[in-house]
Design a protein around this motif. Structure first.
Motif, PDB file in Angstrom:
ATOM      1  N   LYS A 268       7.795   1.026   5.310  1.00  0.00           N
ATOM      2  CA  LYS A 268       8.910   1.087   4.690  1.00  0.00           C
ATOM      3  C   LYS A 268       8.982   2.781   3.805  1.00  0.00           C
ATOM      4  N   TYR A 269       9.976   3.007   3.748  1.00  0.00           N
ATOM      5  CA  TYR A 269      10.056   4.582   3.350  1.00  0.00           C
ATOM      6  C   TYR A 269      10.074   4.399   1.655  1.00  0.00           C
ATOM      7  N   VAL A 270       9.619   5.227   0.969  1.00  0.00           N
ATOM      8  CA  VAL A 270       9.625   5.242  -0.299  1.00  0.00           C
ATOM      9  C   VAL A 270       9.957   6.667  -0.887  1.00  0.00           C
ATOM     10  N   GLN A 271      10.567   6.991  -1.996  1.00  0.00           N
ATOM     11  CA  GLN A 271      11.119   8.218  -2.231  1.00  0.00           C
ATOM     12  C   GLN A 271       9.702   8.935  -3.056  1.00  0.00           C
ATOM     13  N   THR A 272       9.587  10.266  -3.051  1.00  0.00           N
ATOM     14  CA  THR A 272       8.658  11.018  -3.598  1.00  0.00           C
ATOM     15  C   THR A 272       8.170  10.570  -4.737  1.00  0.00           C
ATOM     16  N   LYS A 273       9.256  10.561  -5.570  1.00  0.00           N
ATOM     17  CA  LYS A 273       8.762  10.560  -7.007  1.00  0.00           C
ATOM     18  C   LYS A 273       8.327   9.059  -7.439  1.00  0.00           C
ATOM     19  N   LEU A 274       8.497   8.188  -6.526  1.00  0.00           N
ATOM     20  CA  LEU A 274       7.843   6.853  -6.691  1.00  0.00           C
ATOM     21  C   LEU A 274       6.790   6.647  -5.773  1.00  0.00           C
ATOM     22  N   GLN A 275       6.148   7.834  -5.297  1.00  0.00           N
ATOM     23  CA  GLN A 275       4.935   7.634  -4.444  1.00  0.00           C
ATOM     24  C   GLN A 275       3.632   7.971  -5.301  1.00  0.00           C
ATOM     25  N   VAL A 276       2.894   6.673  -5.517  1.00  0.00           N
ATOM     26  CA  VAL A 276       1.947   6.465  -6.660  1.00  0.00           C
ATOM     27  C   VAL A 276       0.801   7.219  -6.058  1.00  0.00           C
ATOM     28  N   ALA A 277       0.585   7.438  -4.864  1.00  0.00           N
ATOM     29  CA  ALA A 277      -0.791   7.817  -4.147  1.00  0.00           C
ATOM     30  C   ALA A 277      -0.686   9.300  -4.149  1.00  0.00           C
ATOM     31  N   ASP A 278       0.595  10.051  -4.773  1.00  0.00           N
ATOM     32  CA  ASP A 278       0.604  11.354  -5.049  1.00  0.00           C
ATOM     33  C   ASP A 278      -0.518  12.133  -6.013  1.00  0.00           C
ATOM     34  N   THR A 279      -0.930  11.105  -6.919  1.00  0.00           N
ATOM     35  CA  THR A 279      -1.828  11.372  -7.833  1.00  0.00           C
ATOM     36  C   THR A 279      -3.111  11.630  -7.521  1.00  0.00           C
ATOM     37  N   PHE A 280      -3.539  11.234  -6.425  1.00  0.00           N
ATOM     38  CA  PHE A 280      -4.743  11.220  -5.467  1.00  0.00           C
ATOM     39  C   PHE A 280      -4.833  12.384  -4.680  1.00  0.00           C
TER      40      PHE A 280
ATOM     41  N   ARG B 103      -8.360  22.100   5.149  1.00  0.00           N
ATOM     42  CA  ARG B 103      -8.104  20.680   5.417  1.00  0.00           C
ATOM     43  C   ARG B 103      -7.197  19.875   4.379  1.00  0.00           C
ATOM     44  N   SER B 104      -6.592  18.786   4.600  1.00  0.00           N
ATOM     45  CA  SER B 104      -5.800  17.915   3.855  1.00  0.00           C
ATOM     46  C   SER B 104      -6.367  16.921   3.063  1.00  0.00           C
ATOM     47  N   THR B 105      -5.939  17.041   1.741  1.00  0.00           N
ATOM     48  CA  THR B 105      -6.289  15.585   0.943  1.00  0.00           C
ATOM     49  C   THR B 105      -5.525  14.624   0.884  1.00  0.00           C
ATOM     50  N   TYR B 106      -6.025  13.470   1.077  1.00  0.00           N
ATOM     51  CA  TYR B 106      -5.037  12.173   1.192  1.00  0.00           C
ATOM     52  C   TYR B 106      -5.502  11.286   0.479  1.00  0.00           C
ATOM     53  N   GLY B 107      -4.693  10.308   0.026  1.00  0.00           N
ATOM     54  CA  GLY B 107      -5.035   9.345  -0.948  1.00  0.00           C
ATOM     55  C   GLY B 107      -4.120   8.070  -0.727  1.00  0.00           C
ATOM     56  N   TYR B 108      -4.577   6.916  -1.400  1.00  0.00           N
ATOM     57  CA  TYR B 108      -3.822   5.596  -1.008  1.00  0.00           C
ATOM     58  C   TYR B 108      -4.012   4.738  -2.384  1.00  0.00           C
TER      59      TYR B 108
ATOM     60  N   GLY C 101       0.702  -1.169   0.027  1.00  0.00           N
ATOM     61  CA  GLY C 101       0.090   0.047   0.109  1.00  0.00           C
ATOM     62  C   GLY C 101       0.911   1.249  -0.002  1.00  0.00           C
ATOM     63  N   TYR C 102       0.349   2.296  -0.732  1.00  0.00           N
ATOM     64  CA  TYR C 102       1.206   3.450  -0.997  1.00  0.00           C
ATOM     65  C   TYR C 102       0.199   4.433  -0.165  1.00  0.00           C
ATOM     66  N   SER C 103       0.672   5.410   0.596  1.00  0.00           N
ATOM     67  CA  SER C 103      -0.031   6.371   1.233  1.00  0.00           C
ATOM     68  C   SER C 103       0.472   7.826   1.252  1.00  0.00           C
ATOM     69  N   TYR C 104      -0.177   8.815   1.066  1.00  0.00           N
ATOM     70  CA  TYR C 104       0.138   9.956   0.933  1.00  0.00           C
ATOM     71  C   TYR C 104      -0.697  11.084   1.449  1.00  0.00           C
ATOM     72  N   ALA C 105      -0.461  12.435   1.861  1.00  0.00           N
ATOM     73  CA  ALA C 105      -1.359  13.437   2.145  1.00  0.00           C
ATOM     74  C   ALA C 105      -0.550  14.605   1.708  1.00  0.00           C
TER      75      ALA C 105
END
Length: 392
Positions: A349-361, A244-249, A230-234
């Motif tokens: 685990k830590y993932v680099q921002t450029k590989l953070q797929v959930a960023d598109t959400f 308010r923040s927008t989050y996606g996974y 799972g990829y998580s990002y806010a």
């Protein structure tokens, strides 16, 4: 059931009819039908899933049958064709069925089978949306929203709110096979009650993007492994008006996208760490649910689920059992992720921002980055299948 108009008993005008049989179209009909069907399936040793009440599982002597119900539409999948034929014959004796053969179209979703896997799309459904909006001849664009587009409250009220609501509602269902539209549709859905002219212009841009990617869909291939990732990002304080923040996974099973989400957080976060931490908790909930579902399907991976995040502060907070002052106000239900990690039920685990797929959400992205993440989501054109002809 109320007395029908023009047939009201004058002596007992406030009496109601006693329902002896569920009639098609009544509110009670779906519940009565599901009760009837589920009772029959359970008598055949099917087990109703606790994770999804519409799913029934049969497991006996390494023979598996999955049955998925949507009102009066049923999908049957299994690993023993003879047993499936026997079951469908038994089902046909109890209910009047129409066998439509191998799955190719279900509730607007088209299924294309290939030797590598299958492809899900909603091309016909998307065409109908464009026809309804009179956008069949519109000029395509490369992204649903530009990086400068933003839905805001001020503006001239749109003259036809029903049209706006109808189109956005249709686009919501379209995201079943188009996760690349999730963020844009989520933004448009926040203004269903009071849409403005500018909102409708942005929805028209989404439709222009749909026009250019009409046949795109989700690709599912045979996995080389069954790891649940799972990829998580806010995006902290993304909404300018409410802060308010927008989050996606996005959650993958064996490299195939199986779950995703793009939402605005219900509360305001005081830091990016807090918004990311809340997003982690929501993603962990989805992973736990999927793990329970896979367990009921007798397909739970042997490896532990993995949760990927690019925020080191949230990463540390989810592992440190010590309560920090800045985390005192965070809801208790968000802290259960610590127990999952400490108990070994989830690895992080830590993932680099450029590989953070959930960023598109969480935000509108420039075209190169958007297309990069779209490929990682496995949203692609349909596979090309060429058939060779005989030469004379």
């Amino acid at each position: 059931m109320e007395q029908p108009p023009c047939f009201i008993d004058s002596d007992f005008p406030h009496h109601v009819c006693r329902l002896k049989r569920a009639l098609y179209g009544l509110k009670q009909a779906p519940r009565a039908w599901f009760q009837r069907l589920s009772t029959f399936l359970i008598s055949l040793d099917f087990v109703c899933s606790k994770s999804d009440p519409s799913l029934f599982v049969y497991n006996k002597d390494n023979n598996l049958i999955y049955l998925l119900v949507y009102v009066d539409h049923v999908i049957v999948i299994g690993n023993n064709e003879t047993l499936i034929n026997t079951f469908t014959s038994c089902l046909n004796t109890e209910f009047k069925l129409k066998d439509l053969g191998p799955l190719s179209y279900f509730l607007g979703i088209e299924v294309l089978h290939s030797s590598a896997g299958f492809f899900l799309s909603q091309t016909k459904y998307a065409y109908d949306i464009l026809a309804r909006a009179d956008h069949l001849d519109s000029k395509p664009v490369a992204t649903p929203l530009s990086s400068t587009d933003y839905f805001s409250t001020p503006g001239t009220p749109f003259h036809d709110p029903t049209l706006y609501q109808s189109l956005v509602g249709a686009l919501q269902y379209f995201t079943i096979t188009r996760p690349d539209l999730s963020y844009a549709v989520n933004q448009a859905s926040q203004f269903l009650h009071n849409p403005t002219t500018s909102h409708f212009q942005l929805v028209k841009r989404i439709l222009r993007y749909v026009k250019g990617t009409l046949s795109y869909g989700l690709t599912f291939s045979s996995p080389t492994n069954t790891t649940l990732v799972g990829y998580s990002y806010a995006d902290w304080a993304r909404c300018i008006e409410t802060r308010r923040s927008t989050y996606g996974y996005s959650v993958y099973l064996g490299g195939n996208l199986v779950s995703w989400s793009a939402k605005k957080q219900p509360t305001m976060s005081r830091s990016s760490c807090e918004s990311e931490y809340r997003a982690l908790a929501n993603t962990a909930v989805e992973i736990v649910w999927l793990s329970n579902l896979l367990k009921e399907l007798h397909a739970l991976p042997a490896t532990k689920p993995t949760l990927l995040c690019d925020n080191k502060s949230a990463f540390f907070l989810s592992q440190n059992p010590v309560a920090h002052k800045r985390a005192k106000h965070i809801d208790i239900d968000c802290h259960f992720i610590r127990e999952l990690i400490s108990d070994g039920g989830l690895q992080k685990k830590y993932v680099q921002t450029k590989l953070q797929v959930a960023d598109t959400f969480t935000k509108s992205l420039p075209r190169p980055l958007f297309e990069h993440f779209r490929n990682l989501l496995r949203v692609e054109p349909p596979p090309i299948r060429l058939k060779g002809g005989n030469r004379g």
